[in-house]
Design a protein around this motif. Sequence first.
Motif, mmCIF file in Angstrom:
data_model
loop_
_atom_site.group_PDB
_atom_site.id
_atom_site.type_symbol
_atom_site.label_atom_id
_atom_site.label_comp_id
_atom_site.label_asym_id
_atom_site.label_seq_id
_atom_site.Cartn_x
_atom_site.Cartn_y
_atom_site.Cartn_z
ATOM 1 N N GLY A 2 0.829 -1.207 0.000
ATOM 2 C CA GLY A 2 0.000 0.000 0.000
ATOM 3 C C GLY A 2 0.855 1.246 0.000
ATOM 4 N N GLN A 3 0.482 2.230 0.867
ATOM 5 C CA GLN A 3 1.183 3.505 0.904
ATOM 6 C C GLN A 3 2.655 3.324 1.280
ATOM 7 N N ILE A 4 3.477 4.272 0.819
ATOM 8 C CA ILE A 4 4.895 4.261 1.163
ATOM 9 C C ILE A 4 5.037 4.730 2.603
ATOM 10 N N VAL A 5 5.677 3.926 3.429
ATOM 11 C CA VAL A 5 5.796 4.223 4.854
ATOM 12 C C VAL A 5 7.156 4.864 5.121
ATOM 13 N N THR A 6 7.138 6.113 5.539
ATOM 14 C CA THR A 6 8.382 6.833 5.816
ATOM 15 C C THR A 6 8.414 7.436 7.209
ATOM 16 N N GLU A 7 7.269 7.454 7.906
ATOM 17 C CA GLU A 7 7.197 8.074 9.227
ATOM 18 C C GLU A 7 6.730 7.053 10.263
ATOM 19 N N ILE A 8 7.151 7.246 11.506
ATOM 20 C CA ILE A 8 6.724 6.359 12.589
ATOM 21 C C ILE A 8 5.206 6.345 12.699
ATOM 22 N N SER A 9 4.580 7.485 12.472
ATOM 23 C CA SER A 9 3.124 7.590 12.597
ATOM 24 C C SER A 9 2.386 6.733 11.572
ATOM 25 N N GLN A 10 3.092 6.264 10.532
ATOM 26 C CA GLN A 10 2.459 5.415 9.512
ATOM 27 C C GLN A 10 2.605 3.928 9.816
ATOM 28 N N LEU A 11 3.310 3.605 10.873
ATOM 29 C CA LEU A 11 3.538 2.203 11.212
ATOM 30 C C LEU A 11 2.305 1.571 11.844
ATOM 31 N N ARG A 12 2.062 0.324 11.480
ATOM 32 C CA ARG A 12 1.018 -0.503 12.091
ATOM 33 C C ARG A 12 1.717 -1.784 12.551
ATOM 34 N N ILE A 13 1.971 -1.869 13.853
ATOM 35 C CA ILE A 13 2.832 -2.918 14.393
ATOM 36 C C ILE A 13 2.012 -3.965 15.126
ATOM 37 N N ALA A 14 2.162 -5.227 14.726
ATOM 38 C CA ALA A 14 1.592 -6.353 15.473
ATOM 39 C C ALA A 14 2.711 -6.936 16.316
ATOM 40 N N PRO A 96 -1.255 -5.291 9.702
ATOM 41 C CA PRO A 96 0.001 -4.630 10.082
ATOM 42 C C PRO A 96 0.933 -4.481 8.890
ATOM 43 N N ASN A 97 1.805 -3.463 8.978
ATOM 44 C CA ASN A 97 2.859 -3.353 7.966
ATOM 45 C C ASN A 97 4.219 -3.773 8.523
ATOM 46 N N VAL A 98 4.241 -4.210 9.779
ATOM 47 C CA VAL A 98 5.442 -4.798 10.352
ATOM 48 C C VAL A 98 5.023 -5.709 11.502
ATOM 49 N N LEU A 99 5.747 -6.821 11.673
ATOM 50 C CA LEU A 99 5.470 -7.776 12.737
ATOM 51 C C LEU A 99 6.675 -7.816 13.670
ATOM 52 N N HIS A 100 6.402 -7.827 14.977
ATOM 53 C CA HIS A 100 7.472 -7.892 15.980
ATOM 54 C C HIS A 100 7.199 -9.090 16.879
ATOM 55 N N VAL A 101 8.138 -10.029 16.933
ATOM 56 C CA VAL A 101 8.003 -11.201 17.808
ATOM 57 C C VAL A 101 9.076 -11.125 18.887
ATOM 58 N N VAL A 374 14.401 1.345 17.716
ATOM 59 C CA VAL A 374 13.547 0.240 17.283
ATOM 60 C C VAL A 374 12.597 0.718 16.189
ATOM 61 N N ALA A 375 12.003 1.900 16.404
ATOM 62 C CA ALA A 375 11.103 2.456 15.394
ATOM 63 C C ALA A 375 11.842 2.664 14.069
ATOM 64 N N GLU A 376 13.078 3.135 14.143
ATOM 65 C CA GLU A 376 13.876 3.313 12.931
ATOM 66 C C GLU A 376 14.159 1.973 12.252
ATOM 67 N N THR A 377 14.338 0.931 13.059
ATOM 68 C CA THR A 377 14.552 -0.406 12.486
ATOM 69 C C THR A 377 13.302 -0.889 11.770
ATOM 70 N N ARG A 383 11.049 -0.409 4.418
ATOM 71 C CA ARG A 383 11.656 0.161 3.208
ATOM 72 C C ARG A 383 12.320 -0.937 2.375
ATOM 73 N N GLN A 384 13.029 -1.863 3.060
ATOM 74 C CA GLN A 384 13.716 -2.936 2.351
ATOM 75 C C GLN A 384 12.737 -3.909 1.687
ATOM 76 N N LYS A 385 11.547 -4.057 2.260
ATOM 77 C CA LYS A 385 10.542 -4.954 1.695
ATOM 78 C C LYS A 385 9.704 -4.298 0.604
ATOM 79 N N SER A 386 9.852 -2.979 0.482
ATOM 80 C CA SER A 386 9.039 -2.241 -0.490
ATOM 81 C C SER A 386 9.341 -2.720 -1.909
#
Length: 389
Positions: A2-14, A96-101, A374-377, A383-386
Amino acid sequence: MGQIVTEISQLRIALFSGNYNYVRDGANQALNRLVDYLLRQGAQVRVYAPVVENPAFEATGTLIGIPSMAIPRRKEYRFPLGLSNAARRDLEAFAPNVLHVSSPDVTAHRAVGWARQRGIPILASVHTRFETYMRYYGLGFTEPLLEAIMRRFYRRCDAVVAPSESMAQVLREQRMGFDISIWSRGVDRDIFQPAKRDSAWRQSFGIADNDVVIGFLGRLVMEKGLDVFSDTMDELRRANVPHKILIVGDGPARGWLENRLPGTAFAGFQSGADLGRAVASMDVLFNPSVTETFGNVTLEAMACGLPVVAAAATGSESLVADSVSGRLIRPGAIHNFAEALRTYIENPELRRAHGQAGETRSQEFDWDRINHTVAETYLRLVRQKSPNN
């Protein structure tokens, strides 16, 4: 994606956790602080973890329950059993656009598979050395097998973060991944500082102002090195080295330790300002554990101006400068631990100088700055998966 994610506010973290808030420990408190930071930056977070009727503290953010069962012989902890249909539907809807385990359990394995099928980047955080726990239950021979299982898990993730450089190096040597970086830990300096020392509180435990207190801080479980701690105290007693012992924390091994060290002051579980007072009221912290990946208790003691005698193991090696802010001793070396503690007991000027050095070092650990990494990671992995990358 979907949208290009460049800001922390655009993150959806599971975020998947085996213990988010039902038992209090350093790992889940770090995760709750991370979620608090992410929410304050405008990110959206959903946490998937076991839930209980009376958790140790209120969860930060939205918590979705997953199936779990009590762990035999350690019933205060629960073992996640996978993704229920309800949790899977919630995950799908959250998108989510990122998963954290945060632990290599069954549910996290399922979540990693779910994310890989959808091209969602996965970050794994390491909080404890699970493979070393078996040593304390007579099952040390299973360690290579556990390492192999964990290696398969972490290599299916896009990146791994460890809480200290020493732990990151262990993961590299174990070939746990190819993208391993640091998510350190912070300390609340409003709570942990030398000024919180309280003579009246010490006296309530029968500890005089001129008594030198050796402190232990943490959950009272055998894998924290309680056998080494008590054997070291025995050696000091046999050598007639004057000292008092203060144990801060609770857990299933408390009865064992009370019988093992009669006359010891047990303060029980402490939190918040009470915990800061308890730690600052010690004179030296003794942390013999080899299972830590960071050592929150070590950092908290340093912030309170205490020298730390610790096992030369992951976590403490990245915090304590040997013979500068404390001593790093070969794990299990009872005599050497005792000698290091004896030196601090008998030399108040050295105790003070090393405590001040530790306090100075602790000032480098600010929670928001650390959690921002962590947010930067997350953003880097997205970005790498884009597909446009």
